[in-house]
Design a protein around this motif. Structure first.
Motif, PDB file in Angstrom:
ATOM      1  N   ARG A   1     113.433 -26.107  32.649  1.00 37.03           N
ATOM      2  CA  ARG A   1     114.181 -27.324  32.963  1.00 37.03           C
ATOM      3  C   ARG A   1     113.508 -28.565  32.412  1.00 37.03           C
ATOM      4  O   ARG A   1     114.169 -29.489  31.940  1.00 37.03           O
ATOM      5  CB  ARG A   1     114.342 -27.451  34.494  1.00 37.03           C
ATOM      6  N   ILE A   2     112.189 -28.608  32.473  1.00 35.67           N
ATOM      7  CA  ILE A   2     111.445 -29.823  32.136  1.00 35.67           C
ATOM      8  C   ILE A   2     110.669 -29.622  30.841  1.00 35.67           C
ATOM      9  O   ILE A   2     109.869 -28.686  30.736  1.00 35.67           O
ATOM     10  CB  ILE A   2     110.468 -30.185  33.273  1.00 35.67           C
TER      11      ILE A   2
ATOM     12  N   SER B   1     120.587 -36.175  31.458  1.00 35.38           N
ATOM     13  CA  SER B   1     120.240 -34.793  31.128  1.00 35.38           C
ATOM     14  C   SER B   1     119.609 -34.061  32.305  1.00 35.38           C
ATOM     15  O   SER B   1     119.958 -32.907  32.601  1.00 35.38           O
ATOM     16  CB  SER B   1     119.268 -34.773  29.942  1.00 35.38           C
ATOM     17  N   TYR B   2     118.685 -34.714  32.996  1.00 36.20           N
ATOM     18  CA  TYR B   2     117.898 -34.026  34.008  1.00 36.20           C
ATOM     19  C   TYR B   2     118.305 -34.346  35.445  1.00 36.20           C
ATOM     20  O   TYR B   2     118.040 -33.549  36.349  1.00 36.20           O
ATOM     21  CB  TYR B   2     116.412 -34.343  33.808  1.00 36.20           C
TER      22      TYR B   2
ATOM     23  N   PRO C   1     117.706 -32.748  25.052  1.00 38.20           N
ATOM     24  CA  PRO C   1     116.823 -32.576  26.227  1.00 38.20           C
ATOM     25  C   PRO C   1     116.048 -31.266  26.217  1.00 38.20           C
ATOM     26  O   PRO C   1     115.046 -31.141  26.920  1.00 38.20           O
ATOM     27  CB  PRO C   1     117.799 -32.632  27.410  1.00 38.20           C
TER      28      PRO C   1
ATOM     29  N   VAL D   1     114.517 -35.740  38.584  1.00 38.78           N
ATOM     30  CA  VAL D   1     113.394 -35.899  37.663  1.00 38.78           C
ATOM     31  C   VAL D   1     113.074 -37.376  37.467  1.00 38.78           C
ATOM     32  O   VAL D   1     111.933 -37.744  37.230  1.00 38.78           O
ATOM     33  CB  VAL D   1     113.705 -35.217  36.320  1.00 38.78           C
TER      34      VAL D   1
ATOM     35  N   VAL E   1     120.390 -28.165  33.059  1.00 39.47           N
ATOM     36  CA  VAL E   1     120.208 -29.344  32.210  1.00 39.47           C
ATOM     37  C   VAL E   1     121.573 -29.705  31.613  1.00 39.47           C
ATOM     38  O   VAL E   1     122.369 -28.811  31.279  1.00 39.47           O
ATOM     39  CB  VAL E   1     119.191 -29.077  31.076  1.00 39.47           C
TER      40      VAL E   1
END
Length: 412
Positions: free
Chosen positions: A321-322, A74-75, A175, A88, A292
């Motif tokens: 994003r996170i 996903s990241y 995610p 990440v 993502v």
């Protein structure tokens, strides 16, 4: 030094409550049922069963607990595709670790060192990366996956091949709104408390390690042991302080200017500690938009004894994003400046540890490398197992293969 306190208005999703029971210190790690060998604090199945798995090569990366690959895809997949600069996660070993309440479900038999059952009681699968760890403790596949029959198009040696009835598995973990059956390990909390968690309320006692959090191994920067000492000490000084390798804190007007935001009251965790401030450089980093990979699913194409998993995904530009609360957690220390050598050159580095990740800010670094996740996963693994893993033995398995090992859904 400039310090400005700003109020935060945050709407938080529901998060798991800390275990209410007092920590129970065990003299040794619990041994799970379903394994014929003593796994100690953990084993890497592809090392224990190396000759058994060798014929399957890279296929083994997804053969036991594919859910652990989902956050990496996903990241980190956007980074592998050149859409993002910083990973990440990064690559690291898949481990079976003891955990009293754990249920390790396997997608395939492991080897003769394991009982033939596909469920190991009292253990869980975890996946390390240089930056942290991902865990699946006891969620059964029925809760983590949904299956349906789809028509798929797969690239073959002579062109695309359409399969009318492949069983597709979609993971229920999103995610953008991550479910808590898949967790990011509280590695900084364990490193600073000296408690290796082997159950909801079960721990192995260790001293916090004298491993530098940032900089070269001999670069003189703050260590986990030093930060743990400072976290237990009340200081009358104000502002962002300087910490040395022994945990002594002081004020230095020569430190770079930095702004902070006030962490909300719910950041009082683990024994009622007061809320911690968060530098704006960290907060902005955690809130930034980015690419993502979502809609993650896979099909199994027969290959030898088992199958090759091909992935499907959709790339989107997310407003954030996170998922910071899931991935990083709440702050458990104040931010500190430290002097540390990086590549032999001493510089100022700002460090702060959260429940699940530590962050660093190096003003001298070029963008986008000023703020980074520290190598907490590597440090924790070294502390837990006595030596670091060899980075040359691992690579971005998921992110490296997924761009070409994919399939396309065909409308029916």
């Amino acid at each position: 030094m400039i310090v400005v306190a700003l109020a935060l208005a945050l709407l938080l999703p529901s998060i798991p409550a800390p275990a209410a029971a007092e920590p129970y210190i065990l003299p040794s790690p619990p041994q799970p049922d379903g394994v014929r060998i003593d796994i100690g604090l953990g084993i890497e199945p592809f090392v224990v069963c190396e000759s058994w798995w060798r014929p399957y090569g890279r296929l083994s990366a997804f053969s036991l607990s594919p859910e652990l690959a989902v956050p990496l895809l996903s990241y980190d997949l956007p980074t592998a595709l050149g859409l993002e600069r910083q990973p990440v996660f990064g690559a690291g070993p898949l481990m079976l670790e003891p955990y009293r309440e754990g249920l390790a479900f396997n997608d395939a038999p492991v080897c003769d060192a394991f009982v033939s059952s596909l469920t190991i009681v009292g253990a869980r699968w975890v996946r390390y990366s240089p930056k942290g760890r991902v865990e699946i403790t006891n969620a059964p596949p029925a809760a983590t996956r949904k299956q349906s029959v789809v028509a798929t198009e797969i690239s073959g040696p002579s062109g695309p091949i359409v399969y009318p009835g492949f069983l597709e598995t979609r993971v229920t973990w999103d995610p953008l709104d991550p479910a808590w059956w898949l967790t990011a390990g509280r590695l900084p909390w364990e490193l600073l408390s000296g408690l290796i968690q082997v159950g909801d309320s079960s721990f192995i006692q260790r001293d916090p390690p004298a491993i530098p959090i940032v900089g070269d191994p001999d670069g003189g920067g703050v260590t986990y042991a030093a930060l743990a000492k400072a976290a237990k000490t009340q200081s009358d000084l104000s502002g962002i302080l300087v910490i040395d390798a022994q945990g002594n804190v002081s004020y230095d007007p020569a430190t770079p200017d930095i702004y902070v935001v006030s962490a909300p009251d719910f950041a009082a965790i683990e024994g009622g500690n007061p809320p911690h401030s968060i530098p704006t450089v960290f907060w902005d980093f955690l809130q930034q938009p980015g690419w993502v990979a979502t809609d993650l699913s896979w099909v199994c194409v027969p290959e030898g004894k088992y199958c090759q998993r091909l992935f499907h995904y959709t790339l989107i530009q997310a407003p954030q994003r996170i998922p910071w609360l899931w991935l990083v957690g709440l702050p458990i220390t104040e931010p500190y400046w430290t002097r540390a050598k990086v590549g032999g050159v001493e510089r100022w580095i700002l460090v702060q540890c959260f429940e699940r990740r530590c962050l660093s800010y190096t003003p001298d670094n070029p963008d986008p490398w000023k703020v980074e996740f520290t190598n907490t996963g590597l440090h924790y693994y070294q502390w837990r197992y006595g030596e670091p893993w060899n980075p040359d033995q691992y690579r971005w398995t998921e992110a490296d293969f997924a761009p070409r090992d994919t399939y396309r859904r065909v409308p029916q």
